[in-house]
Design an enzyme around this catalytic site. Structure first.
Site, PDB file in Angstrom:
ATOM      1  N   ALA A   1       0.235  15.844  17.886  1.00  0.00           N
ATOM      2  CA  ALA A   1      -1.209  15.974  17.911  1.00  0.00           C
ATOM      3  C   ALA A   1      -1.738  15.758  19.316  1.00  0.00           C
ATOM      4  O   ALA A   1      -1.344  14.807  19.985  1.00  0.00           O
ATOM      5  CB  ALA A   1      -1.856  14.970  16.965  1.00  0.00           C
ATOM      6  N   CYS A   2      -2.627  16.623  19.737  1.00  0.00           N
ATOM      7  CA  CYS A   2      -3.316  16.513  21.020  1.00  0.00           C
ATOM      8  C   CYS A   2      -2.321  16.283  22.151  1.00  0.00           C
ATOM      9  O   CYS A   2      -1.454  17.106  22.367  1.00  0.00           O
ATOM     10  CB  CYS A   2      -4.372  15.422  20.933  1.00  0.00           C
ATOM     11  SG  CYS A   2      -5.632  15.626  22.189  1.00  0.00           S
ATOM     12  N   SER A   3      -2.429  15.140  22.875  1.00  0.00           N
ATOM     13  CA  SER A   3      -1.481  14.955  23.977  1.00  0.00           C
ATOM     14  C   SER A   3      -0.067  14.725  23.457  1.00  0.00           C
ATOM     15  O   SER A   3       0.911  14.992  24.154  1.00  0.00           O
ATOM     16  CB  SER A   3      -1.928  13.792  24.860  1.00  0.00           C
ATOM     17  OG  SER A   3      -1.965  12.598  24.127  1.00  0.00           O
TER      18      SER A   3
ATOM     19  N   PRO B   1      -8.738  11.436  21.552  1.00  0.00           N
ATOM     20  CA  PRO B   1      -7.675  11.348  22.533  1.00  0.00           C
ATOM     21  C   PRO B   1      -7.633  12.579  23.418  1.00  0.00           C
ATOM     22  O   PRO B   1      -7.300  13.653  22.967  1.00  0.00           O
ATOM     23  CB  PRO B   1      -6.414  11.279  21.676  1.00  0.00           C
ATOM     24  CG  PRO B   1      -6.815  11.688  20.314  1.00  0.00           C
ATOM     25  CD  PRO B   1      -8.286  11.793  20.226  1.00  0.00           C
TER      26      PRO B   1
END
Lengths: 560, 286
Positions: A296-298, A21
């Site tokens: 998490a991530c974005s 992602p």
């Protein structure tokens, strides 16, 4: 037998490299073509330089033909492992000619008079070309010929069948995974729980406690908006959600809706408003006055923006938070950023706004071309030349179960990427409040992956410096996805803790302590110390206002 | 509370245009309305009043209609689109959303194509791609070819069920109310409008209209059969088609149910994220 293990290797190798992602820029084909033109022009612009390299290539090829060349593939290049490549004189010469050509092309471009950025772009384009023209990708591949004779030609038939199927159903890309081997809610995302709240944008899943006692303070997991949430509940052994409920945590996970064209205008503020609703539900259901969060991530970018928004409102609903492979400071460039100039970013924004969404499948395709050997040519050889089925591998299934991204959010991510506003107080405004990350005083836990090339760990490290609270930085030894899916008991897993946060990333690593096994346990202890009191686990999921609507994994996860 | 209309007649190179603006406080771009053939701007008021009260709306009389002057020479759609863009300059609007009805739908397509930077989203109602279309019944088109219904309102009441279809077939009062708002400015203007559409077609550049597009069609439309709208939806890449159970003038007769659809299509975030530019200042190391 050999086939099966080979298949598993293929899947693992690919999962090391899936780009997962990451809401960045697409590389418009136009830019690739422009770059290719630039490379062609360079041959003429520096004729002497080019001639010198051509003659050097000539000499190298002469050495190869005479059998005196020592050229061999690099240690991590698994394409030429078949002994035929090194022992059969003809094949050996074929391989060495290819290697000499590749080497000379690269040294020619890197010593040309182009600007450093143009050199890296040119290298990218040249790599695309040279990887595609590898001798292993042709029907002469000795492994493929052997399979052909072993199976009496069946491997060729199977390969052609796979090719026809992929052209029809997979946009002409070799399938990375056998999509029929898994079913979400069947053999993936099986941890028991219920959807207890749903709005336009998300479903909130509460997992059933598996312990007698739980900590008072619940934990809410915010997954990325790209791909589905079940990376946190993949299989029974690879499930962070299950690990948390097994370890006395009241666990809630957000499952984002897969947006369609009509959700064009959903941006960061929309997502944050939806999260605020979910947080209020979690607090009401658990009776806790605040909670712990994981982004998490974005989803991490979203969570941090929400925390900044809460800090501006003087809300104290979040007691501690965790960032998982998430980059807030985009000053450090990744490979994806090679082609991200003003013009291509604008073009990407405009295109996604017009069509309403950014297609996850297109994104995955772009990323595949960023790692063509691991994500395309390996499968080309396996599925078509050897006629094998694509591997059965849950991570790859998840990675191929893509989602769309609403245009407004995509545009805002691109802006974030370009302007890096989280590093400046007040430069980002969401839900009507300017954000200053230094005002976010909650404790935080930040995890990065040492071999992560999507969210490079030094970028995660500098992101940790932006926050106002007490930060615990932890470095896992794996890549982007493997850092998330890191169940205890893996003898190869390592992680680093406790470096000095005063210097740069390198200094941190030099002063950090190496620990074995998974960071999950270490994080669990960190959560427990911030978990409040213990109490008896609730007997029912949800409450009267928010009763269990349907069993996990809910409805949104199935929307393709 | 919706604010009262502000009427202004502006002059652009000797051409007088009568404009009406309903001011609004919404953060959305204002909605520019291109009206049907021979129809003065008052005819869209019922529709405007069904929209959100804080949405800013711009309507005007095309040359030769209502309170605008009738030019001495005929005009074509590209010139009209340019005139509309100049009108926006004059009224000080940079980017608008556009809705075009029937004849005005052709102008809206032209505007979105010729001035893409001025048009953020596009709504096409009961319209077609011009000359390349499946025509309605000849008897209907003959009635349409004459401005008589605008000049003699009683005639309009008589033929309304045949040409407008839908609710007009069921409710004679509708036609009377509609006729009461008509302000004709003579035959010539109507013929100029007909002439503008002669031989005009968008079929060869529809695929270049990149704006998010909402296409609204009545399923009982005698003037423009549904198939035309389906063709528009097929050719315009980022479009969605909604079929409404009514005739040609559903924007007026079904205002209450169509307006929410339009608002949903136009809506944007109330408080979008704001990202301020500037050189990246590295946060001081803690």
């Amino acid at each position: 037998m050999g086939n099966k293990s080979n298949n598993e290797d293929l899947g693992h190798k690919a999962s090391e490299h899936i780009l997962g992602p990451n809401p960045v820029v697409g590389v418009p084909a136009r830019d690739l073509i422009t770059t290719a033109r630039m490379v062609m022009r360079q041959t003429i612009k520096q004729p002497v330089h080019s001639m010198r390299h051509i003659s050097r290539l000539g000499m190298a090829v002469t050495q190869v033909m005479l059998g005196r060349s020592e050229l061999g593939p690099s240690a991590d290049d698994k394409r030429f492992v078949d002994p035929t490549w090194s022992q059969n004189p003809l094949y050996r010469r074929y391989m060495q000619t290819y290697l000499a050509w590749r080497k000379e092309l690269n040294s020619w471009i890197s010593s040309s008079d182009l600007s450093p950025q143009d050199v890296s772009r040119a290298q990218f384009v040249i790599a695309l070309m040279t990887e595609a023209m590898s001798p292993t990708n042709t029907a002469l591949n000795p492994a493929a010929l052997k399979r052909f004779f072993e199976t009496g030609g069946k491997s060729l038939m199977d390969g052609l069948t796979h090719l026809a199927k992929d052209i029809a159903h997979n946009g002409g890309m070799p399938s990375q995974v056998n999509m029929n081997a898994f079913e979400v809610g069947g053999n993936l995302a099986t941890t028991k729980g219920s959807v207890i709240f749903r709005n336009e944008i998300l479903e909130l899943i509460q997992y059933k406690p598996l312990t007698e006692e739980v900590f008072e303070r619940p934990v809410l997991v915010v997954p990325p908006q790209i791909n589905k949430f079940y990376v946190f509940d993949l299989s029974p052994e690879k499930s962070l959600a299950r690990y948390l409920v097994n370890n006395n945590m009241q666990t809630f996970v957000v499952s984002w809706r897969n947006p369609t064209k009509s959700h064009r205008e959903w941006g960061l503020s929309t997502y944050i408003e939806a999260l605020k609703e979910a947080i209020d539900v979690v607090l009401e259901v658990t009776g806790s006055k605040d909670l712990s969060m994981l982004g998490a991530c974005s989803g991490g970018i979203t969570t941090v923006s929400l925390l900044g928004h809460y800090a501006a409102l003087k809300e104290k609903k979040v007691h501690s938070f965790t960032l998982l492979v998430s980059v807030l400071d985009t000053a450090l460039k990744t490979q994806v950023a090679l082609f991200a100039d003003e013009r291509s970013i604008e073009a990407a924004r405009r295109m996604s706004y017009q069509s309403g969404v950014l297609e996850g499948r297109d994104m995955a395709r772009i990323f595949a071309w960023m790692r063509p050997n691991d994500l395309i040519w390996n499968y080309w050889v396996n599925n078509y030349l050897l006629g094998n089925e694509p591997p059965v591998f849950d991570i790859l299934f998840w990675n191929n179960d893509t989602t769309r991204l609403p245009a407004a959010l995509h545009g805002e991510f691109l802006e974030l990427f370009k302007n890096n506003p989280l590093t400046r107080p007040g430069a980002l405004e969401v839900c009507g409040t300017p954000i200053d990350l230094k005002q976010v005083k909650t404790d935080c836990f930040i995890i990065a992956g040492l071999t992560d090339h999507i969210t490079p760990w030094d970028a995660c490290y500098s992101s940790a410096q932006l926050l106002g609270g007490k930060c615990e930085f932890v470095l896992s030894s794996s890549g982007h996805i493997q850092s998330i899916l890191n169940p205890p008991g893996n003898p190869k897993a390592r992680f680093f803790t406790g470096g000095e946060m005063t210097g740069d990333a390198k200094h941190w690593l030099e002063t950090a302590t190496k620990q074995s096994d998974s960071w999950w346990q270490y994080w669990r202890d960190w959560l427990h110390t911030r978990g409040g009191k213990r109490k008896a686990a609730p007997a029912v999921l949800g409450n009267d206002n928010h009763p269990a609507l349907e069993p996990a994994p809910g409805t949104y996860v199935h929307e393709r | 509370m919706p604010q009262p209309y502000i009427f202004r007649t502006i002059e652009l190179d000797g051409q007088y245009l009568r404009t009406a603006v309903r001011p609004g406080s919404s953060t959305l771009p204002p909605l520019l309305v291109f009206n049907g053939i021979g129809a003065n701007l008052e005819l869209v008021f019922p529709f405007v009043e069904a929209l959100d009260p804080d949405l800013e709306v711009i309507a005007f009389d095309v040359p030769g209609v209502g309170g605008s002057s009738t030019p001495a020479t005929p005009f074509r759609f590209p010139g009209l689109a340019k005139l509309a863009a100049r009108m926006l300059d004059y009224l000080d609007y940079s980017q608008v959303n556009v809705i075009g009805v029937s004849w005005g739908g052709a102008l809206a397509q032209q505007f979105a194509y010729s001035h893409p930077e001025r048009c953020k989203k596009l709504i096409l109602a009961a319209t077609s791609a011009g000359a390349v279309m499946v025509p309605g019944r000849p008897s209907v088109l003959l009635k349409m070819a004459s401005p008589r219904r605008y000049i003699q309102p009683s005639h309009g009441v008589n033929i309304a069920p045949d040409i407008y279809g839908g609710a007009f077939r069921r409710d004679p009062q509708l036609a009377k109310r509609h006729a009461a708002k008509v302000r004709s400015s003579g035959k010539l203007g109507y013929y100029w409008q007909l002439f503008a559409g002669l031989g005009w077609t968008s079929v060869h550049w529809l695929h270049k209209i990149r704006q998010p597009t909402l296409i609204l069609a009545g399923d009982d439309d005698p003037i423009i059969p549904l198939i035309n709208m389906k063709m528009l939806a097929w050719r315009i890449p980022n479009s969605e088609l909604h079929v409404i159970d009514d005739g040609h003038l559903f924007l007026v007769t079904r205002a209450q149910s169509v307006a929410p659809m339009i608002m949903a299509f136009l809506s944007e975030e109330k408080q979008p994220a704001v990202i301020r530019h500037g050189a990246a200042l590295r946060a001081p190391r803690a």
